[in-house]
Design a protein around this motif. Structure first.
Motif, short mmCIF file in Angstrom:
data_model
loop_
_atom_site.label_atom_id
_atom_site.label_comp_id
_atom_site.label_asym_id
_atom_site.label_seq_id
_atom_site.Cartn_x
_atom_site.Cartn_y
_atom_site.Cartn_z
N ARG A 204 19.43 51.13 105.57
CA ARG A 204 20.18 52.26 105.02
C ARG A 204 21.58 52.25 105.61
NH1 ARG A 204 17.72 58.20 104.30
NH2 ARG A 204 16.63 56.95 102.70
N ILE A 205 22.56 52.23 104.73
CA ILE A 205 23.96 52.30 105.14
C ILE A 205 24.62 53.41 104.34
CG2 ILE A 205 26.15 51.06 105.30
CD1 ILE A 205 24.58 48.47 105.48
N GLY A 206 24.86 54.53 105.00
CA GLY A 206 25.45 55.68 104.32
C GLY A 206 24.55 56.20 103.23
N GLU A 207 25.03 56.19 102.00
CA GLU A 207 24.29 56.76 100.88
C GLU A 207 23.47 55.73 100.11
OE1 GLU A 207 24.25 60.04 100.41
OE2 GLU A 207 25.53 60.14 102.18
N THR A 208 23.36 54.52 100.65
CA THR A 208 22.67 53.45 99.94
C THR A 208 21.50 52.89 100.74
OG1 THR A 208 24.72 52.79 98.83
CG2 THR A 208 22.93 51.18 98.86
N ASP A 209 20.37 52.73 100.07
CA ASP A 209 19.20 52.06 100.65
C ASP A 209 19.07 50.67 100.05
OD1 ASP A 209 17.95 53.65 102.56
OD2 ASP A 209 16.87 54.83 101.07
N TYR A 210 18.75 49.70 100.90
CA TYR A 210 18.35 48.38 100.46
C TYR A 210 16.88 48.25 100.86
CZ TYR A 210 23.36 47.59 100.17
OH TYR A 210 24.71 47.69 99.86
N VAL A 211 16.02 48.05 99.88
CA VAL A 211 14.58 48.05 100.10
C VAL A 211 13.98 46.72 99.68
CG1 VAL A 211 12.42 49.25 99.62
CG2 VAL A 211 14.56 50.53 99.64
N ARG A 212 13.15 46.13 100.57
CA ARG A 212 12.50 44.87 100.22
C ARG A 212 10.99 44.98 100.42
NH1 ARG A 212 14.53 39.21 102.66
NH2 ARG A 212 13.87 40.14 104.65
N PRO A 213 10.24 45.18 99.33
CA PRO A 213 8.78 45.17 99.42
C PRO A 213 8.29 43.73 99.48
CG PRO A 213 9.45 45.58 97.17
CD PRO A 213 10.71 45.50 97.98
N ASP A 214 7.21 43.49 100.23
CA ASP A 214 6.68 42.13 100.27
C ASP A 214 5.77 41.89 99.07
OD1 ASP A 214 4.29 43.38 100.87
OD2 ASP A 214 4.09 42.53 102.88
N ARG A 215 5.29 40.64 98.93
CA ARG A 215 4.48 40.29 97.77
C ARG A 215 3.18 41.09 97.72
NH1 ARG A 215 6.07 38.91 93.42
NH2 ARG A 215 7.39 37.30 94.37
N THR A 216 2.55 41.32 98.88
CA THR A 216 1.31 42.09 98.91
C THR A 216 1.53 43.50 98.40
OG1 THR A 216 0.48 40.82 100.79
CG2 THR A 216 -0.55 42.96 100.39
N TYR A 217 2.62 44.12 98.81
CA TYR A 217 2.95 45.48 98.35
C TYR A 217 3.10 45.50 96.83
CZ TYR A 217 5.50 49.90 97.94
OH TYR A 217 5.91 51.17 97.59
N LEU A 218 3.81 44.52 96.29
CA LEU A 218 4.03 44.49 94.85
C LEU A 218 2.74 44.23 94.08
CD1 LEU A 218 7.37 42.46 94.69
CD2 LEU A 218 7.06 44.92 94.39
N GLU A 219 1.91 43.34 94.60
CA GLU A 219 0.66 43.01 93.92
C GLU A 219 -0.29 44.21 93.88
OE1 GLU A 219 -0.86 40.27 92.32
OE2 GLU A 219 1.26 39.80 92.08
N LYS B 74 23.70 45.36 108.87
CA LYS B 74 24.55 44.92 107.77
C LYS B 74 23.78 44.96 106.46
CE LYS B 74 26.88 41.59 110.82
NZ LYS B 74 27.16 40.14 111.05
N ALA B 75 24.53 45.04 105.38
CA ALA B 75 23.91 44.96 104.05
C ALA B 75 23.40 43.54 103.84
CB ALA B 75 24.93 45.32 102.98
N PRO B 76 22.34 43.37 103.04
CA PRO B 76 21.79 42.03 102.77
C PRO B 76 22.80 41.16 102.02
CG PRO B 76 20.25 43.77 102.11
CD PRO B 76 21.57 44.43 102.37
N ASP B 77 22.50 39.88 101.98
CA ASP B 77 23.30 38.93 101.19
C ASP B 77 23.32 39.39 99.73
OD1 ASP B 77 24.27 36.79 99.70
OD2 ASP B 77 23.20 35.28 100.86
N PRO B 78 24.50 39.58 99.14
CA PRO B 78 24.57 40.05 97.74
C PRO B 78 23.76 39.20 96.77
CG PRO B 78 26.74 40.11 98.77
CD PRO B 78 25.83 39.41 99.74
N ALA B 79 23.58 37.92 97.10
CA ALA B 79 22.82 37.04 96.21
C ALA B 79 21.34 37.40 96.18
CB ALA B 79 22.99 35.58 96.64
N GLU B 80 20.89 38.20 97.16
CA GLU B 80 19.48 38.58 97.23
C GLU B 80 19.28 40.06 96.92
OE1 GLU B 80 18.11 37.42 101.09
OE2 GLU B 80 18.09 35.27 100.58
#
Length: 231
Positions: free
Chosen positions: A95-110, A216-222
């Motif tokens: 979380r950076i200010g008003e933005t969340d970057y969220v990464r669920p793993d494969r198990t969570y998505l499945e 830091k924010a994640p790589d924009p490519a991801e």
């Protein structure tokens, strides 16, 4: 009045000559031990003044599994962490200010959308921080660190190598009991909090006081936008 002033000055001078303003010599020292409530308020004030802290938590429900979380935060608007659920799925968060970057793993998505894919899940989802909901595994960077109820002193025991005292508070609303472990050496940091209730138990530990953060924010490519992720 002259005699009293002279006597007081002599007493202070004697303390200084002895080497330091020790207990009984300090002008603000009342000579009494702080109450449990005062000790807890000192701990909360110390925690609120921190520039960073690491928070590790384990919560076990009476009817369910165990959720673990780790969060490093500046207690304001920058933090990062990971929450792992009973089914093994996990979510990472930045979380950076008003933005969340969220990464669920494969198990969570499945678990939530079977057949969505295979292999490692490396993409982060960008979403407004204010869209986070209770129970979704996302955390706020801020922590209130406020006192409530009436604290009672318990035993003293080391926590993570630091001397600490137990301060117990009963929550009148939920009926559970909180045990706050407050450092008695150095700064009065809150080292651990144990909650025991009818529905769940939680242990939360605090470390890394005022350590440098590199968030830091994640790589924009991801990174993909939340709207794109739901298509």
């Amino acid at each position: 009045m002259r005699t009293r002033t002279t006597t007081a000055a002599t007493a202070v001078l004697s303390c200084l000559l002895a080497g330091a303003l020790t207990a009984g010599c300090g002008a603000e020292d009342t000579g009494r031990t702080k109450s449990a409530d005062e000790m807890l308020e000192d701990a909360n004030a110390t925690m609120r003044a921190l520039e960073s802290v690491r928070i590790d938590s384990t919560s076990t429900a009476a009817k369910g599994g165990t959720v673990t979380s780790r969060l490093v935060t500046d207690l304001d608007g920058r933090c990062s962490g990971k929450t792992t659920f009973p089914d093994g799925g996990s979510i990472e968060q930045i979380r950076i200010g008003e933005t969340d970057y969220v990464r669920p793993d494969r198990t969570y998505l499945e678990k939530r959308k079977p057949g969505g894919g295979t292999g490692e899940q490396r993409l982060w989802i960008r979403t407004p921080a204010d869209s986070a909901q209770p129970g979704d595994g996302l955390s706020s960077c801020a922590r209130p660190f406020t006192s409530f109820g009436t604290a009672k002193k318990g035993k003293t025991a080391p926590v993570a190598g630091r001397a600490a005292v137990e301060l117990t508070v009963t929550d009148g609303g939920e009926g559970g009991t909180y045990t706050f472990h407050v450092a008695t050496e150095g700064e009065p940091h809150l080292l651990k909090v144990v909650y025991e209730g009818a529905d769940y138990d939680t242990t939360t530990s605090f470390t890394g006081f005022d350590e440098p953060l590199d968030i830091k924010a994640p790589d924009p490519a991801e990174v993909i936008d939340a709207e794109e992720a739901t298509r």
